[in-house]
Design a protein around this motif. Structure first.
Motif, PDB file in Angstrom:
ATOM      1  N   CYS A 114       3.606  -5.015 -61.479  1.00  0.00           N
ATOM      2  CA  CYS A 114       4.496  -6.091 -61.034  1.00  0.00           C
ATOM      3  C   CYS A 114       4.626  -7.162 -62.113  1.00  0.00           C
ATOM      4  O   CYS A 114       5.671  -7.791 -62.247  1.00  0.00           O
ATOM      5  N   THR A 115       3.567  -7.357 -62.886  1.00  0.00           N
ATOM      6  CA  THR A 115       3.590  -8.348 -63.965  1.00  0.00           C
ATOM      7  C   THR A 115       4.677  -8.005 -64.981  1.00  0.00           C
ATOM      8  O   THR A 115       5.429  -8.874 -65.427  1.00  0.00           O
ATOM      9  N   GLU A 116       4.747  -6.731 -65.365  1.00  0.00           N
ATOM     10  CA  GLU A 116       5.804  -6.338 -66.298  1.00  0.00           C
ATOM     11  C   GLU A 116       7.185  -6.556 -65.656  1.00  0.00           C
ATOM     12  O   GLU A 116       8.103  -7.051 -66.309  1.00  0.00           O
ATOM     13  N   SER A 117       7.311  -6.196 -64.385  1.00  0.00           N
ATOM     14  CA  SER A 117       8.588  -6.382 -63.685  1.00  0.00           C
ATOM     15  C   SER A 117       9.013  -7.843 -63.739  1.00  0.00           C
ATOM     16  O   SER A 117      10.181  -8.163 -64.008  1.00  0.00           O
ATOM     17  N   LEU A 118       8.067  -8.752 -63.482  1.00  0.00           N
ATOM     18  CA  LEU A 118       8.385 -10.181 -63.479  1.00  0.00           C
ATOM     19  C   LEU A 118       8.734 -10.677 -64.877  1.00  0.00           C
ATOM     20  O   LEU A 118       9.660 -11.483 -65.048  1.00  0.00           O
ATOM     21  N   ASN A 119       8.024 -10.179 -65.880  1.00  0.00           N
ATOM     22  CA  ASN A 119       8.337 -10.565 -67.258  1.00  0.00           C
ATOM     23  C   ASN A 119       9.757 -10.146 -67.632  1.00  0.00           C
ATOM     24  O   ASN A 119      10.482 -10.915 -68.267  1.00  0.00           O
ATOM     25  N   ILE A 120      10.144  -8.939 -67.225  1.00  0.00           N
ATOM     26  CA  ILE A 120      11.516  -8.484 -67.512  1.00  0.00           C
ATOM     27  C   ILE A 120      12.523  -9.351 -66.757  1.00  0.00           C
ATOM     28  O   ILE A 120      13.487  -9.846 -67.326  1.00  0.00           O
ATOM     29  N   GLY A 121      12.257  -9.548 -65.468  1.00  0.00           N
ATOM     30  CA  GLY A 121      13.188 -10.313 -64.631  1.00  0.00           C
ATOM     31  C   GLY A 121      13.381 -11.744 -65.121  1.00  0.00           C
ATOM     32  O   GLY A 121      14.472 -12.313 -65.035  1.00  0.00           O
ATOM     33  N   ILE A 122      12.309 -12.337 -65.633  1.00  0.00           N
ATOM     34  CA  ILE A 122      12.363 -13.734 -66.087  1.00  0.00           C
ATOM     35  C   ILE A 122      12.928 -13.834 -67.510  1.00  0.00           C
ATOM     36  O   ILE A 122      13.903 -14.534 -67.767  1.00  0.00           O
ATOM     37  N   LYS A 123      12.304 -13.082 -68.431  1.00  0.00           N
ATOM     38  CA  LYS A 123      12.699 -13.223 -69.839  1.00  0.00           C
ATOM     39  C   LYS A 123      14.019 -12.532 -70.148  1.00  0.00           C
ATOM     40  O   LYS A 123      14.695 -12.884 -71.108  1.00  0.00           O
ATOM     41  N   GLY A 124      14.344 -11.535 -69.329  1.00  0.00           N
ATOM     42  CA  GLY A 124      15.564 -10.779 -69.573  1.00  0.00           C
ATOM     43  C   GLY A 124      16.820 -11.553 -69.249  1.00  0.00           C
ATOM     44  O   GLY A 124      17.918 -11.192 -69.660  1.00  0.00           O
ATOM     45  N   PRO A 174      -9.598  -8.207 -74.935  1.00  0.00           N
ATOM     46  CA  PRO A 174      -8.270  -7.596 -74.822  1.00  0.00           C
ATOM     47  C   PRO A 174      -7.344  -8.312 -73.829  1.00  0.00           C
ATOM     48  O   PRO A 174      -6.181  -7.971 -73.734  1.00  0.00           O
ATOM     49  N   ASP A 175      -7.886  -9.316 -73.101  1.00  0.00           N
ATOM     50  CA  ASP A 175      -7.151  -9.940 -71.992  1.00  0.00           C
ATOM     51  C   ASP A 175      -5.739 -10.404 -72.362  1.00  0.00           C
ATOM     52  O   ASP A 175      -4.810 -10.271 -71.564  1.00  0.00           O
ATOM     53  N   ARG A 176      -5.616 -10.957 -73.570  1.00  0.00           N
ATOM     54  CA  ARG A 176      -4.327 -11.506 -73.975  1.00  0.00           C
ATOM     55  C   ARG A 176      -3.174 -10.510 -73.797  1.00  0.00           C
ATOM     56  O   ARG A 176      -2.040 -10.903 -73.492  1.00  0.00           O
ATOM     57  N   TYR A 177      -3.486  -9.236 -74.023  1.00  0.00           N
ATOM     58  CA  TYR A 177      -2.433  -8.199 -74.015  1.00  0.00           C
ATOM     59  C   TYR A 177      -2.452  -7.324 -72.762  1.00  0.00           C
ATOM     60  O   TYR A 177      -1.704  -6.362 -72.666  1.00  0.00           O
ATOM     61  N   GLU A 178      -3.367  -7.627 -71.843  1.00  0.00           N
ATOM     62  CA  GLU A 178      -3.517  -6.750 -70.669  1.00  0.00           C
ATOM     63  C   GLU A 178      -3.243  -7.503 -69.374  1.00  0.00           C
ATOM     64  O   GLU A 178      -4.081  -7.566 -68.474  1.00  0.00           O
ATOM     65  N   SER A 179      -2.035  -8.056 -69.271  1.00  0.00           N
ATOM     66  CA  SER A 179      -1.687  -8.826 -68.079  1.00  0.00           C
ATOM     67  C   SER A 179      -1.420  -7.924 -66.888  1.00  0.00           C
ATOM     68  O   SER A 179      -0.813  -6.868 -67.023  1.00  0.00           O
ATOM     69  N   GLY A 180      -1.853  -8.376 -65.740  1.00  0.00           N
ATOM     70  CA  GLY A 180      -1.593  -7.640 -64.504  1.00  0.00           C
ATOM     71  C   GLY A 180      -2.598  -6.526 -64.316  1.00  0.00           C
ATOM     72  O   GLY A 180      -3.467  -6.288 -65.161  1.00  0.00           O
ATOM     73  N   THR A 181      -2.455  -5.829 -63.202  1.00  0.00           N
ATOM     74  CA  THR A 181      -3.396  -4.763 -62.862  1.00  0.00           C
ATOM     75  C   THR A 181      -3.267  -3.601 -63.834  1.00  0.00           C
ATOM     76  O   THR A 181      -2.162  -3.105 -64.054  1.00  0.00           O
ATOM     77  N   PRO A 182      -4.372  -3.176 -64.445  1.00  0.00           N
ATOM     78  CA  PRO A 182      -4.303  -2.017 -65.347  1.00  0.00           C
ATOM     79  C   PRO A 182      -4.249  -0.720 -64.541  1.00  0.00           C
ATOM     80  O   PRO A 182      -4.411  -0.739 -63.324  1.00  0.00           O
ATOM     81  N   ASN A 183      -4.032   0.366 -65.234  1.00  0.00           N
ATOM     82  CA  ASN A 183      -4.065   1.680 -64.587  1.00  0.00           C
ATOM     83  C   ASN A 183      -5.528   2.145 -64.558  1.00  0.00           C
ATOM     84  O   ASN A 183      -5.941   2.992 -65.346  1.00  0.00           O
ATOM     85  N   GLY A 184      -6.290   1.559 -63.657  1.00  0.00           N
ATOM     86  CA  GLY A 184      -7.736   1.792 -63.607  1.00  0.00           C
ATOM     87  C   GLY A 184      -8.133   3.262 -63.589  1.00  0.00           C
ATOM     88  O   GLY A 184      -8.779   3.755 -64.529  1.00  0.00           O
ATOM     89  N   PRO A 185      -7.745   3.993 -62.551  1.00  0.00           N
ATOM     90  CA  PRO A 185      -8.125   5.408 -62.506  1.00  0.00           C
ATOM     91  C   PRO A 185      -7.553   6.201 -63.692  1.00  0.00           C
ATOM     92  O   PRO A 185      -8.190   7.139 -64.176  1.00  0.00           O
ATOM     93  N   GLY A 186      -6.389   5.807 -64.169  1.00  0.00           N
ATOM     94  CA  GLY A 186      -5.811   6.467 -65.339  1.00  0.00           C
ATOM     95  C   GLY A 186      -6.690   6.301 -66.565  1.00  0.00           C
ATOM     96  O   GLY A 186      -6.910   7.253 -67.331  1.00  0.00           O
ATOM     97  N   ILE A 187      -7.209   5.101 -66.757  1.00  0.00           N
ATOM     98  CA  ILE A 187      -8.063   4.842 -67.920  1.00  0.00           C
ATOM     99  C   ILE A 187      -9.381   5.609 -67.787  1.00  0.00           C
ATOM    100  O   ILE A 187      -9.917   6.118 -68.780  1.00  0.00           O
TER     101      ILE A 187
END
Lengths: 380, 380
Positions: free
Chosen positions: A72-82, B240-253
């Protein structure tokens, strides 16, 4: 173990979610939309089915206007910055998540005007305050649908109408509502809807989405291979490809589809009413406990399945630790990435202990939670 | 079914990958780094373990300098856009994927100078051509490690030395090499390494990563909740926090970690040598077939497990369709998101039929592939 952290991620998931992900990975784990062979095509079809299911859930006319994202964070970044450019004005609220406020704070430094409307003690936003904030250059209003701190349900229908009447785009953060509350993008005048896949929609982590109303120009933030118009070095402008560069989370999207199928089968109303029942009873019982502060509207018509509390002046992390250690109850303490919302409800220094319920919580678990709070509040 | 599309995504995965993902989802599918309860902590620990495993694989001193992303495309967008500013010059090659060229083309419009060094007929890049392209304002060199079209192994060690000697950052796209070829970021002078999780590293889709050398200022592209420094409306600047905003793909990782464990157990050399054996034999046999054009260096010392061919003047999609339909062999036709590389090897209009091998392909499958090409080339 009692899991009351569904606002962070829903757990567990319906069996169909686990099964469909494994099936996708083991039977047709190819790269969708990249090759023409039968495995790739099958995964491509399943992804399109998830798009259709979500379009049905949100009353989106064309499934291609729904793009898949990482979260959702990426979605919001696109929606806002886009959508925002230097000189534009944007209105948001003090109840927003850092996934809205942090991008906006970056844009503010780059010359975008920002107005943050303040909520009341229960996290309520008055639509009139938003209306009053509109300027000639207001291009976007961003609000959450349900606060992840107080559970407060925001008046998105009224805000949507204000936005429409004033020719302003409306972006809704459905992080806490998608999959539980009715969201009709047409009826509610929502121009962009950002949602996670792994919360109320019961899909896996690594999935999210953004609806973009037909005809709105939203810049993509990433460019890359789209499996389409590959002969060009320019990003294609067709949806959803423009916003879906690189390999998608194929099996994850299939799992998200299984989550949405579960919701459609059980019925959104059934799920919501059940969560309302649990939440209502929980609120009714804990407000009676001495030394316990309960935040939010405390009225199920105004509050989702999120209930934040504090016990005396005890640090919220300490209470959460006791709940985990002594009662095997999993909740989330601290600031929940909403510092301004904490200032709004005056819990910035103490944080809160957040209980958030999901469709797989039981009445018995709610009783365990109430009993635990009673005991802890007596002991402290 | 014979799967020869491992350059798009590896399939199947080691059993440990499937199992660990399911275990993570079913037993501790919480939100890592967001709450302090035992489920969240467990997932957090597992994610850190994957970070450590990858750091070991790439000889990264501090695992916190490795960030997790959605896919290699996102990694490349961060590595490129995070470092270049108006007036900077960047050097890349004609063999790059659209995930490199499309972001660079956007930046070029915004005032960044771009030089694209051309490869030869086999996709080879001459490091001297890169050296000659260096200007006073050159800030970044970006190249792939292995071409996804011709399998050409690029001279990244020489390019890394040139970059280091000239005080220029070097970003390597390891989409086709990570997990199969030795990549030592120290020895190779790699400042940023972008990689997907779902190809050679044998993890699931929805995972990728970027290594950023300590001390390099790279802007983050998204802001949001990081579960850290939540009291601030500014994005934290810690990795790594600066570049990892929002929920990560936990089980994927977690699944990616299982993929890397498999590689470390089997041995990178063992896996690579096996793939080299398959590829070498395949090349040796198909170059003999009349009417078949085979692209790339055709020497296993210079070529990864990617072999692109054409049969006569037949459209590559048609050949791939026949392979799928009549032989149950899955390959990828077309342009593979590398239009400029196709112009370099002069296959822009025909596309190519790409065979790409993985550790689970067998010698028998290679024979089936050779036999099929022989038959099709006779029939056409």
């Amino acid at each position: 173990m009692v899991y009351f952290d569904n606002a962070a991620t829903s757990f567990p998931k319906p069996d169909g979610v686990y099964d469909s992900i494994m099936k996708a990975m083991k039977e047709y784990g190819a790269n969708p939309g990249r090759s023409g062979h039968k495995l790739a095509l099958r995964l491509g079809r399943e992804i399109f089915e998830t798009r259709e299911l979500l379009a049905k859930l949100f009353n989106i006319k064309n499934p291609m206007n729904l793009i898949f994202t990482f979260n959702c964070t990426e979605s919001l970044n696109i929606g806002i910055k886009g959508i925002l450019n230097t000189g534009d004005h944007v209105i948001t609220t003090s109840m927003e998540h850092n996934s809205v406020l942090r991008p906006l704070k970056v844009l503010e430094k780059e010359g975008i005007e920002l107005t943050i409307v303040k909520g009341d003690y229960a996290g309520r936003i008055n639509p009139k305050d938003i209306e009053k904030s509109i300027k000639k250059n207001t291009k976007l209003i961003v609000t959450t649908h349900i606060s992840n701190l107080t559970g407060t349900i925001m008046p998105i229908e009224q805000i949507g109408r204000i936005a429409r009447d004033n020719g302003i785009y409306y972006l809704v953060d459905a992080a806490q509502s998608a999959g539980v509350y009715h969201i009709d993008v047409e009826k509610l005048n929502i121009d962009m809807l950002a949602f996670p896949g792994h919360k109320g929609l019961l899909g896996p982590q690594g999935t999210g989405g953004l609806y973009i109303r037909e005809g709105i120009e939203v810049k993509e933030l990433n460019q890359g291979g789209t499996g389409s118009i590959s002969h060009l070095l320019e990003q294609p402008d067709i949806l959803p490809d423009r916003y879906e560069s690189g390999t998608p989370n194929g099996p994850g999207i299939v799992g998200l589809g299984a989550g949405v199928k579960y919701i459609l089968q059980e019925g959104l109303d059934t799920i919501r009413k059940y969560e309302e029942e649990l939440t209502k009873h929980f609120i009714e019982e804990i407000v009676k406990i001495e030394n316990v502060k309960v935040y939010g509207p405390l009225d199920i018509k105004e509050q989702g399945a999120v209930v934040s509390i504090n016990i005396g002046d005890e640090d919220s992390s300490e209470i959460s630790y006791i709940l985990d250690e002594n009662y095997d109850i999993e909740v989330r303490p601290g600031l929940h990435c909403v510092p301004m919302a904490h200032k709004t409800i005056e819990t910035f220094s103490q944080g809160v202990v957040r209980f958030s319920f999901g469709p797989f919580n039981t009445h018995d678990e709610i009783e365990l939670g109430i009993k635990a709070i009673k005991e802890i509040s007596k002991e402290l």
